[in-house]
Design a protein around this motif. Sequence first.
Motif, PDB file in Angstrom:
ATOM      1  N   LYS A  74     -31.295 -95.169  43.118  1.00 27.05           N
ATOM      2  CA  LYS A  74     -32.185 -94.081  42.724  1.00 27.05           C
ATOM      3  C   LYS A  74     -31.938 -92.800  43.524  1.00 27.05           C
ATOM      4  N   VAL A  75     -30.955 -92.814  44.406  1.00 29.56           N
ATOM      5  CA  VAL A  75     -30.706 -91.662  45.275  1.00 29.56           C
ATOM      6  C   VAL A  75     -30.412 -90.405  44.466  1.00 29.56           C
ATOM      7  N   ILE A  76     -29.579 -90.524  43.431  1.00 34.19           N
ATOM      8  CA  ILE A  76     -29.231 -89.319  42.656  1.00 34.19           C
ATOM      9  C   ILE A  76     -30.445 -88.751  41.928  1.00 34.19           C
TER      10      ILE A  76
ATOM     11  N   PHE B 199     -18.833 -76.397  35.229  1.00 35.64           N
ATOM     12  CA  PHE B 199     -20.097 -76.320  34.501  1.00 35.64           C
ATOM     13  C   PHE B 199     -21.225 -75.693  35.327  1.00 35.64           C
ATOM     14  N   TYR B 200     -20.971 -75.469  36.626  1.00 33.57           N
ATOM     15  CA  TYR B 200     -21.966 -74.778  37.455  1.00 33.57           C
ATOM     16  C   TYR B 200     -21.220 -73.948  38.502  1.00 33.57           C
ATOM     17  N   PRO B 201     -20.839 -72.718  38.151  1.00 33.38           N
ATOM     18  CA  PRO B 201     -20.009 -71.876  39.032  1.00 33.38           C
ATOM     19  C   PRO B 201     -20.633 -71.621  40.404  1.00 33.38           C
ATOM     20  N   GLU B 202     -21.963 -71.714  40.500  1.00 37.06           N
ATOM     21  CA  GLU B 202     -22.618 -71.416  41.780  1.00 37.06           C
ATOM     22  C   GLU B 202     -22.512 -72.564  42.779  1.00 37.06           C
ATOM     23  N   TYR B 203     -21.949 -73.697  42.365  1.00 39.87           N
ATOM     24  CA  TYR B 203     -21.849 -74.860  43.247  1.00 39.87           C
ATOM     25  C   TYR B 203     -21.050 -74.513  44.505  1.00 39.87           C
ATOM     26  N   LYS B 204     -21.680 -74.676  45.653  1.00 38.12           N
ATOM     27  CA  LYS B 204     -21.089 -74.378  46.963  1.00 38.12           C
ATOM     28  C   LYS B 204     -20.571 -72.946  47.076  1.00 38.12           C
ATOM     29  N   ALA B 205     -21.092 -72.057  46.235  1.00 32.45           N
ATOM     30  CA  ALA B 205     -20.547 -70.696  46.187  1.00 32.45           C
ATOM     31  C   ALA B 205     -20.855 -69.890  47.437  1.00 32.45           C
ATOM     32  N   HIS B 206     -21.970 -70.196  48.103  1.00 35.50           N
ATOM     33  CA  HIS B 206     -22.360 -69.381  49.256  1.00 35.50           C
ATOM     34  C   HIS B 206     -21.890 -69.961  50.584  1.00 35.50           C
ATOM     35  N   ARG B 207     -21.111 -71.036  50.521  1.00 40.41           N
ATOM     36  CA  ARG B 207     -20.603 -71.604  51.772  1.00 40.41           C
ATOM     37  C   ARG B 207     -19.633 -70.633  52.436  1.00 40.41           C
TER      38      ARG B 207
ATOM     39  N   ILE C  66     -28.970 -80.515  35.447  1.00 42.03           N
ATOM     40  CA  ILE C  66     -27.708 -79.999  35.977  1.00 42.03           C
ATOM     41  C   ILE C  66     -27.513 -80.485  37.415  1.00 42.03           C
ATOM     42  N   SER C  67     -28.582 -80.477  38.182  1.00 43.29           N
ATOM     43  CA  SER C  67     -28.508 -80.942  39.574  1.00 43.29           C
ATOM     44  C   SER C  67     -28.098 -82.407  39.622  1.00 43.29           C
ATOM     45  N   ARG C  68     -28.592 -83.189  38.674  1.00 43.19           N
ATOM     46  CA  ARG C  68     -28.222 -84.601  38.642  1.00 43.19           C
ATOM     47  C   ARG C  68     -26.726 -84.756  38.373  1.00 43.19           C
ATOM     48  N   GLN C  69     -26.195 -83.931  37.492  1.00 42.03           N
ATOM     49  CA  GLN C  69     -24.753 -83.962  37.243  1.00 42.03           C
ATOM     50  C   GLN C  69     -23.970 -83.615  38.497  1.00 42.03           C
ATOM     51  N   LEU C  70     -24.470 -82.633  39.236  1.00 44.42           N
ATOM     52  CA  LEU C  70     -23.759 -82.170  40.429  1.00 44.42           C
ATOM     53  C   LEU C  70     -23.720 -83.233  41.523  1.00 44.42           C
ATOM     54  N   VAL C  71     -24.810 -83.985  41.685  1.00 48.54           N
ATOM     55  CA  VAL C  71     -24.869 -84.951  42.794  1.00 48.54           C
ATOM     56  C   VAL C  71     -24.282 -86.309  42.423  1.00 48.54           C
ATOM     57  N   THR C  72     -24.069 -86.557  41.123  1.00 46.96           N
ATOM     58  CA  THR C  72     -23.520 -87.847  40.711  1.00 46.96           C
ATOM     59  C   THR C  72     -22.023 -87.898  40.989  1.00 46.96           C
ATOM     60  N   LEU C  73     -21.606 -88.854  41.775  1.00 46.39           N
ATOM     61  CA  LEU C  73     -20.193 -88.974  42.117  1.00 46.39           C
ATOM     62  C   LEU C  73     -19.405 -89.553  40.947  1.00 46.39           C
ATOM     63  N   LYS C  74     -18.208 -89.037  40.769  1.00 47.01           N
ATOM     64  CA  LYS C  74     -17.336 -89.512  39.705  1.00 47.01           C
ATOM     65  C   LYS C  74     -16.661 -90.801  40.173  1.00 47.01           C
ATOM     66  N   THR C  75     -16.754 -91.842  39.369  1.00 44.20           N
ATOM     67  CA  THR C  75     -16.203 -93.143  39.774  1.00 44.20           C
ATOM     68  C   THR C  75     -14.979 -93.543  38.964  1.00 44.20           C
ATOM     69  N   ASP C  76     -14.481 -92.611  38.153  1.00 44.71           N
ATOM     70  CA  ASP C  76     -13.313 -92.932  37.326  1.00 44.71           C
ATOM     71  C   ASP C  76     -12.225 -91.874  37.455  1.00 44.71           C
TER      72      ASP C  76
END
Length: 606
Positions: free
Chosen positions: A176-178, A72-80, A240-250
Amino acid sequence: MHLLLVDGSTFIFRAYHALPPLTRKSDGLPMGAVSGFCNMLFKLTDDLKGEDAPTHMAVIFDYSGKSFRNDFYPEYKAHRPPAPEDLVPQFPLTRAATRAFSILGIEQEGFEADDLIATYALMAKAMGGRTTIVSSDKDLMQLIDDEGTIRMLDTMKNRWIGPEEVLEKFGVTPDKVIEVQALAGDSVDNIPGVPGIGVKTAALLINEFGDLETLLARAGEIKQNKRRENLIEFAEQARISRQLVTLKTDVPVEHPLGEMERQPLTPSVLLPFLKALELNSFSRRMAAFLEADLDAFEPDPEFAAKSGTSNPGSEPNAGNGGENASDNSPAAHAETVLARIKAIPVNHDKYQTVRDEEALARWVEAIVARGHVALDTETTGLDNQQAALVGICLATEPGQACYIPLAHTEGEDDMFGGGKAEGQMDLVRAIEMLKPVLEDPSILKILQNAKYDMGILARYGVDLAPIDDTMLLSYAIDGARNNGMDALSDHWLDHRPIKFSDLAGSGKKQKTFDQLEISEAAKYAAEDADITLRLWHVLKSRLVAKKSVTLYETLERPLVPVLARMEARGICVDRQILARLSGDFAQRAAALEAEAHTIAGEKFNP
C-alpha cells in the motif's frame, strides 16, 4: 540465488557528505566521494557472510538525463539543483571503482536506478531467489514482501528493513506504500500529491478505504470539508502522482542476472586503480587483504594524473582565486561556487512555516534525501545553558528553508503573562521527529556557531552530530575577523540579513524571541538557516584553495563537541576553599596597604 543490489546514488552521496574534502595530491582532482565509495563497497562485501553472503551482485546507477516519467509529467524532479561541482568529476570514477572491485555496474537510458532494481528483484524472485537491496530510499520500500524474498539493508544504520519497518514508517503494509505516496506527494522529487494530506493522514485514509481509486470514488463520504474538497479537486493529480511513484518492474534490461555472478577480487585490476587515484592508505589495506605486493603494480594509466597537470599546492594564486589560477584548480572551483550561490535570490516569501506533524515529516524526508541540512535554534537568550528553545529553522537547498515555531507566546502584557500562541507544534513531538536525522551519522548538520546550538539541543536530549560550522570555516580560512553571520553574508553574498533589533526593538523594551509574531519571526529564522547553507557552500569550497583543510578538520571542527560538553558540565567549585582564600587575600591586601602607608610616611587614598 541471493542477489545483492546496491543503490549507487545513495552510496555516492552519503560518501560525499559524510567525509571531509579530499583531493589527489598530484593534480587536485576531488576524490572524497570516490574514497568513501570504495571503503563502503568493500565493507559491504566483507560484512555479508554466511546466509547473507550474495551469490550475485550489481551496483545500480541513475542514468544522467530524464526518465520516462518526464514524458507524462515534465515537472518531475524539475527543481532539483545540479550536483555539487566537485562531485561531478567523481561520478565516472565511482563506475570505474565498481568495475575494479569485480562488480557489475548498471545504468540504462530512460530509466531510473529504482526501476532497474525493481525489475531485477522480481526477476530473481521469479527464479526462486531472494534479493537484498542496499538502500534506505523510501521509494524502494514498495518492493518488500512478507515472504522475506525481497528486503532492504540500510548500511549507515546497520538496519534491515522488512514489512514491520515499512509499517512503522508509512503506517501501511508495503503493497500500500504507493497509495500513501500518491496522496502525500514528495517535495524532493516534485511529486504533487493532494494538498493538505501528509503521510499520516494518507495512511489513515488508505487503511479505511483500501486503495486510491476507492478513496477517490468515495471522496464525498469524507467528513472534513477541506480534505473532502481537495480529494475531489485534485483527484487527477493524485492519479498522476501514483504513476510517478510506481516503480517499473518490466524494464527491458540489457544485462541478464547471470552476468552479476560474484567474482573474486583481482589484485592486478584493483590495486593499479587505487594507486592511480593515490588512495594510499586504502591501497595498502587492500593489498594486505589480498596478500599481494603493492609495489609490484604500477598505477593504471587510464586513471592516473596526466603529466603536466598542476599541483594545487604549487599554484601561485591557488589561495586567492587570482586570474592566473588554473580552470581546474581549487581556487577556480571556489570562485565558480561563489558565483553560482550569489546568483540565487533570497526570497523571504518562499520560506515555509511548519505548524503540524505532516509538514514536518515532509521536511524530514527532504533532509534524508539530500544528506545534509542547515539548521539554527531560536531561543530566549544568549546563554545556551539557560535559554529556552522557541523554534527551529531548517534549510535543505539555497532558497528552500522553513521555520518550526514551538514556544511563541501571545498576550504577554495581560495580568496572567500570556499563553502559547496558536499554530505551533508540540515541542516534545517536534524534537521526537527531528532527533533521528539530527543524530544520524550519515546526515551532515550545518550551523553557524554550532557550539551554541549543540548546547541548546543537548538539554532537549539531542546529541547533534556530525556537524560543519560556517563560523569556524571562516576562521580557518581568514582568521579571527568578521566571522559573524551578518558580516559573512554581507561580504560573500552581498546580502544583509534581517536584523533582530528590527523585529524585537532594542534597549529595556526589547522583546525576547518568543514574544515575536510567528509570521515575522519565521522570515528572520528561516533566513538564518538559508544564509548559513549558502555560506557553507561558499566557504567549504575554499578550504582546499586556502590550504586550511587540516586546520579545520583536525583541530577546529573536532573541538566543537568537546567545548560544548565542557560548557554543559561546568566546573566543580569548593565554596569553603574559596572562602578561606578570600579571607587570606583580604588580610594580605590590608598588610600591603599598611606597608605602603609606612613607606610614604602618611596615609593616602582614604
